[in-house]
Design a protein around this motif. Sequence first.
Motif, PDB file in Angstrom:
ATOM      1  N   CYS A  26       0.831  -1.219   0.000  1.00  0.00           N
ATOM      2  CA  CYS A  26       0.000   0.000   0.000  1.00  0.00           C
ATOM      3  C   CYS A  26       0.857   1.259   0.000  1.00  0.00           C
ATOM      4  CB  CYS A  26      -0.920  -0.008   1.213  1.00  0.00           C
ATOM      5  SG  CYS A  26      -2.194  -1.296   1.133  1.00  0.00           S
ATOM      6  N   LEU A  27       1.898   1.235   0.839  1.00  0.00           N
ATOM      7  CA  LEU A  27       2.779   2.401   0.863  1.00  0.00           C
ATOM      8  C   LEU A  27       3.488   2.594  -0.483  1.00  0.00           C
ATOM      9  CD1 LEU A  27       4.371   2.053   4.440  1.00  0.00           C
ATOM     10  CD2 LEU A  27       2.616   3.674   3.678  1.00  0.00           C
ATOM     11  N   PHE A  28       3.899   1.479  -1.114  1.00  0.00           N
ATOM     12  CA  PHE A  28       4.559   1.567  -2.418  1.00  0.00           C
ATOM     13  C   PHE A  28       3.600   2.120  -3.480  1.00  0.00           C
ATOM     14  CE2 PHE A  28       5.663  -0.420  -6.489  1.00  0.00           C
ATOM     15  CZ  PHE A  28       6.967   0.053  -6.646  1.00  0.00           C
ATOM     16  N   ALA A  29       2.330   1.636  -3.411  1.00  0.00           N
ATOM     17  CA  ALA A  29       1.345   2.138  -4.360  1.00  0.00           C
ATOM     18  C   ALA A  29       1.103   3.625  -4.160  1.00  0.00           C
ATOM     19  CB  ALA A  29       0.041   1.367  -4.221  1.00  0.00           C
ATOM     20  N   VAL A  30       1.023   4.049  -2.868  1.00  0.00           N
ATOM     21  CA  VAL A  30       0.838   5.476  -2.598  1.00  0.00           C
ATOM     22  C   VAL A  30       2.017   6.290  -3.142  1.00  0.00           C
ATOM     23  CG1 VAL A  30       0.687   7.199  -0.767  1.00  0.00           C
ATOM     24  CG2 VAL A  30      -0.663   5.107  -0.624  1.00  0.00           C
ATOM     25  N   VAL A  31       3.226   5.791  -2.922  1.00  0.00           N
ATOM     26  CA  VAL A  31       4.414   6.509  -3.398  1.00  0.00           C
ATOM     27  C   VAL A  31       4.426   6.574  -4.917  1.00  0.00           C
ATOM     28  CG1 VAL A  31       6.919   6.457  -3.515  1.00  0.00           C
ATOM     29  CG2 VAL A  31       5.762   5.971  -1.357  1.00  0.00           C
ATOM     30  N   ILE A  32       4.122   5.418  -5.567  1.00  0.00           N
ATOM     31  CA  ILE A  32       4.099   5.405  -7.037  1.00  0.00           C
ATOM     32  C   ILE A  32       3.019   6.336  -7.562  1.00  0.00           C
ATOM     33  CG2 ILE A  32       3.672   3.968  -9.041  1.00  0.00           C
ATOM     34  CD1 ILE A  32       6.396   3.577  -7.810  1.00  0.00           C
ATOM     35  N   GLY A  33       1.843   6.336  -6.912  1.00  0.00           N
ATOM     36  CA  GLY A  33       0.773   7.233  -7.322  1.00  0.00           C
ATOM     37  C   GLY A  33       1.181   8.690  -7.181  1.00  0.00           C
ATOM     38  N   GLY A  34       1.850   8.995  -6.071  1.00  0.00           N
ATOM     39  CA  GLY A  34       2.319  10.374  -5.889  1.00  0.00           C
ATOM     40  C   GLY A  34       3.340  10.779  -6.944  1.00  0.00           C
ATOM     41  N   VAL A  35       4.241   9.831  -7.256  1.00  0.00           N
ATOM     42  CA  VAL A  35       5.249  10.123  -8.280  1.00  0.00           C
ATOM     43  C   VAL A  35       4.594  10.348  -9.645  1.00  0.00           C
ATOM     44  CG1 VAL A  35       7.205   9.182  -9.544  1.00  0.00           C
ATOM     45  CG2 VAL A  35       7.104   8.951  -7.059  1.00  0.00           C
ATOM     46  N   LEU A  36       3.629   9.468  -9.989  1.00  0.00           N
ATOM     47  CA  LEU A  36       2.944   9.616 -11.272  1.00  0.00           C
ATOM     48  C   LEU A  36       2.138  10.916 -11.331  1.00  0.00           C
ATOM     49  CD1 LEU A  36       1.722   5.943 -11.865  1.00  0.00           C
ATOM     50  CD2 LEU A  36       3.653   7.122 -12.938  1.00  0.00           C
ATOM     51  N   ALA A  37       1.474  11.246 -10.216  1.00  0.00           N
ATOM     52  CA  ALA A  37       0.710  12.497 -10.187  1.00  0.00           C
ATOM     53  C   ALA A  37       1.634  13.704 -10.327  1.00  0.00           C
ATOM     54  CB  ALA A  37      -0.092  12.585  -8.889  1.00  0.00           C
ATOM     55  N   ALA A  38       2.765  13.654  -9.636  1.00  0.00           N
ATOM     56  CA  ALA A  38       3.724  14.758  -9.741  1.00  0.00           C
ATOM     57  C   ALA A  38       4.271  14.868 -11.157  1.00  0.00           C
ATOM     58  CB  ALA A  38       4.853  14.560  -8.746  1.00  0.00           C
ATOM     59  N   ALA A  39       4.533  13.696 -11.782  1.00  0.00           N
ATOM     60  CA  ALA A  39       5.035  13.722 -13.158  1.00  0.00           C
ATOM     61  C   ALA A  39       3.983  14.295 -14.104  1.00  0.00           C
ATOM     62  CB  ALA A  39       5.439  12.313 -13.583  1.00  0.00           C
ATOM     63  N   TYR A  40       2.719  13.945 -13.884  1.00  0.00           N
ATOM     64  CA  TYR A  40       1.649  14.456 -14.739  1.00  0.00           C
ATOM     65  C   TYR A  40       1.509  15.961 -14.584  1.00  0.00           C
ATOM     66  CZ  TYR A  40      -3.064  15.292 -16.489  1.00  0.00           C
ATOM     67  OH  TYR A  40      -4.142  15.786 -17.166  1.00  0.00           O
ATOM     68  N   VAL A  41       1.488  16.421 -13.331  1.00  0.00           N
ATOM     69  CA  VAL A  41       1.372  17.863 -13.089  1.00  0.00           C
ATOM     70  C   VAL A  41       2.575  18.608 -13.668  1.00  0.00           C
ATOM     71  CG1 VAL A  41       1.267  19.631 -11.292  1.00  0.00           C
ATOM     72  CG2 VAL A  41      -0.094  17.547 -11.065  1.00  0.00           C
ATOM     73  N   SER A  42       3.766  18.019 -13.468  1.00  0.00           N
ATOM     74  CA  SER A  42       4.971  18.661 -14.002  1.00  0.00           C
ATOM     75  C   SER A  42       4.945  18.730 -15.526  1.00  0.00           C
ATOM     76  CB  SER A  42       6.208  17.899 -13.524  1.00  0.00           C
ATOM     77  OG  SER A  42       7.377  18.438 -14.078  1.00  0.00           O
ATOM     78  N   GLU A  43       4.425  17.658 -16.140  1.00  0.00           N
ATOM     79  CA  GLU A  43       4.352  17.650 -17.597  1.00  0.00           C
ATOM     80  C   GLU A  43       3.376  18.712 -18.099  1.00  0.00           C
ATOM     81  OE1 GLU A  43       3.522  14.510 -21.275  1.00  0.00           O
ATOM     82  OE2 GLU A  43       3.367  13.875 -19.186  1.00  0.00           O
ATOM     83  N   ARG A  44       2.234  18.834 -17.421  1.00  0.00           N
ATOM     84  CA  ARG A  44       1.279  19.861 -17.813  1.00  0.00           C
ATOM     85  C   ARG A  44       1.868  21.253 -17.621  1.00  0.00           C
ATOM     86  NH1 ARG A  44      -4.768  19.498 -15.909  1.00  0.00           N
ATOM     87  NH2 ARG A  44      -4.677  21.294 -17.314  1.00  0.00           N
ATOM     88  N   ASN A  45       2.549  21.469 -16.500  1.00  0.00           N
ATOM     89  CA  ASN A  45       3.168  22.770 -16.261  1.00  0.00           C
ATOM     90  C   ASN A  45       4.249  23.065 -17.306  1.00  0.00           C
ATOM     91  OD1 ASN A  45       1.556  23.261 -14.032  1.00  0.00           O
ATOM     92  ND2 ASN A  45       3.045  22.415 -12.577  1.00  0.00           N
ATOM     93  N   THR A  46       5.014  22.025 -17.659  1.00  0.00           N
ATOM     94  CA  THR A  46       6.055  22.206 -18.670  1.00  0.00           C
ATOM     95  C   THR A  46       5.437  22.553 -20.026  1.00  0.00           C
ATOM     96  OG1 THR A  46       7.492  20.636 -17.506  1.00  0.00           O
ATOM     97  CG2 THR A  46       8.010  21.122 -19.807  1.00  0.00           C
ATOM     98  N   GLY A  47       4.364  21.862 -20.392  1.00  0.00           N
ATOM     99  CA  GLY A  47       3.685  22.172 -21.651  1.00  0.00           C
ATOM    100  C   GLY A  47       3.134  23.585 -21.664  1.00  0.00           C
ATOM    101  N   TYR A  48       2.537  24.007 -20.556  1.00  0.00           N
ATOM    102  CA  TYR A  48       2.005  25.361 -20.477  1.00  0.00           C
ATOM    103  C   TYR A  48       3.139  26.400 -20.557  1.00  0.00           C
ATOM    104  CZ  TYR A  48      -0.281  29.512 -18.598  1.00  0.00           C
ATOM    105  OH  TYR A  48      -0.750  30.779 -18.426  1.00  0.00           O
ATOM    106  N   THR A  49       4.233  26.096 -19.865  1.00  0.00           N
ATOM    107  CA  THR A  49       5.381  27.008 -19.899  1.00  0.00           C
ATOM    108  C   THR A  49       5.953  27.119 -21.301  1.00  0.00           C
ATOM    109  OG1 THR A  49       5.921  26.418 -17.605  1.00  0.00           O
ATOM    110  CG2 THR A  49       7.645  27.476 -18.915  1.00  0.00           C
ATOM    111  N   LEU A  50       6.039  25.981 -22.003  1.00  0.00           N
ATOM    112  CA  LEU A  50       6.545  26.002 -23.372  1.00  0.00           C
ATOM    113  C   LEU A  50       5.616  26.790 -24.299  1.00  0.00           C
ATOM    114  CD1 LEU A  50       7.869  22.337 -23.770  1.00  0.00           C
ATOM    115  CD2 LEU A  50       9.203  24.427 -23.416  1.00  0.00           C
ATOM    116  N   SER A  51       4.316  26.622 -24.118  1.00  0.00           N
ATOM    117  CA  SER A  51       3.373  27.379 -24.956  1.00  0.00           C
ATOM    118  C   SER A  51       3.476  28.868 -24.687  1.00  0.00           C
ATOM    119  CB  SER A  51       1.948  26.885 -24.712  1.00  0.00           C
ATOM    120  OG  SER A  51       1.547  27.150 -23.371  1.00  0.00           O
TER     121      SER A  51
END
Length: 236
Positions: A26-51
């Motif tokens: 459960c802790l590993f899943a939470v950590v992986i979920g947090g990492v994936l969510a952070a990567a998704y948010v970072s990717e969206r922010n990067t795309g917005y910054t590039l635009s």
Amino acid sequence: MGMLNLLPEDYLRRRWQNRANRIFVCLFAVVIGGVLAAAYVSERNTGYTLSVRDETNARYAQAAALISQMHELEARKSQILHKAELAKNLIERVPRSTLLGVITNALPKGASLLKLDVASKVVIAAPPAPGGGKTITDQPRQAQPPAQQVAIEITGLAATDVEVARLIANLARNPLTRGVDLVYSLAKTRDKNTVREFRLSMELAAGADAINVVAPAAAPAGAAPTTVAAVEGGAP
């Protein structure tokens, strides 16, 4: 009376181990979920910054193009103004016919005109050197516009040097001429008569304009207007 635990120790050990494994998963899943969510948010922010960056670069490019066009228009304007200033300074404000009339009217009685030479050249004044008690600024020095300098030489005949002196005085008083000098005055024989051949040099006055001369210079007392035809005829 205490309770007796009849479960074997191996069973209890595996049970605690399974529980720990589930907690770790459960802790590993939470950590992986947090990492994936952070990567998704970072990717969206990067795309917005590039635009935003691309849009900003496009606006800068448009502004640079407008500034370049403005500089080009300013350069063309400066060239047109410079050419207009050149044309203004180089235009012939005193026609040759007017100049010939002025010299002819200045001839005293007993003098005639043989030759008239007019030469013009463009004079470009150098900008003043810095110093000399003047305040030095960061502004570039403005070059003086070119001017046209007209040199005049006349050759003629006179009975005596008195007529030559009168001619010099008449030309010196005229507002269209300046710097009237005698180049030479020599005695010559023409048609068995002794006459004085003279040459005068002068310049057209700076800023001279035939329009400002409302009427030709009045002929001095005793002066006889001499035409070019009469001059070439050789009658002194």
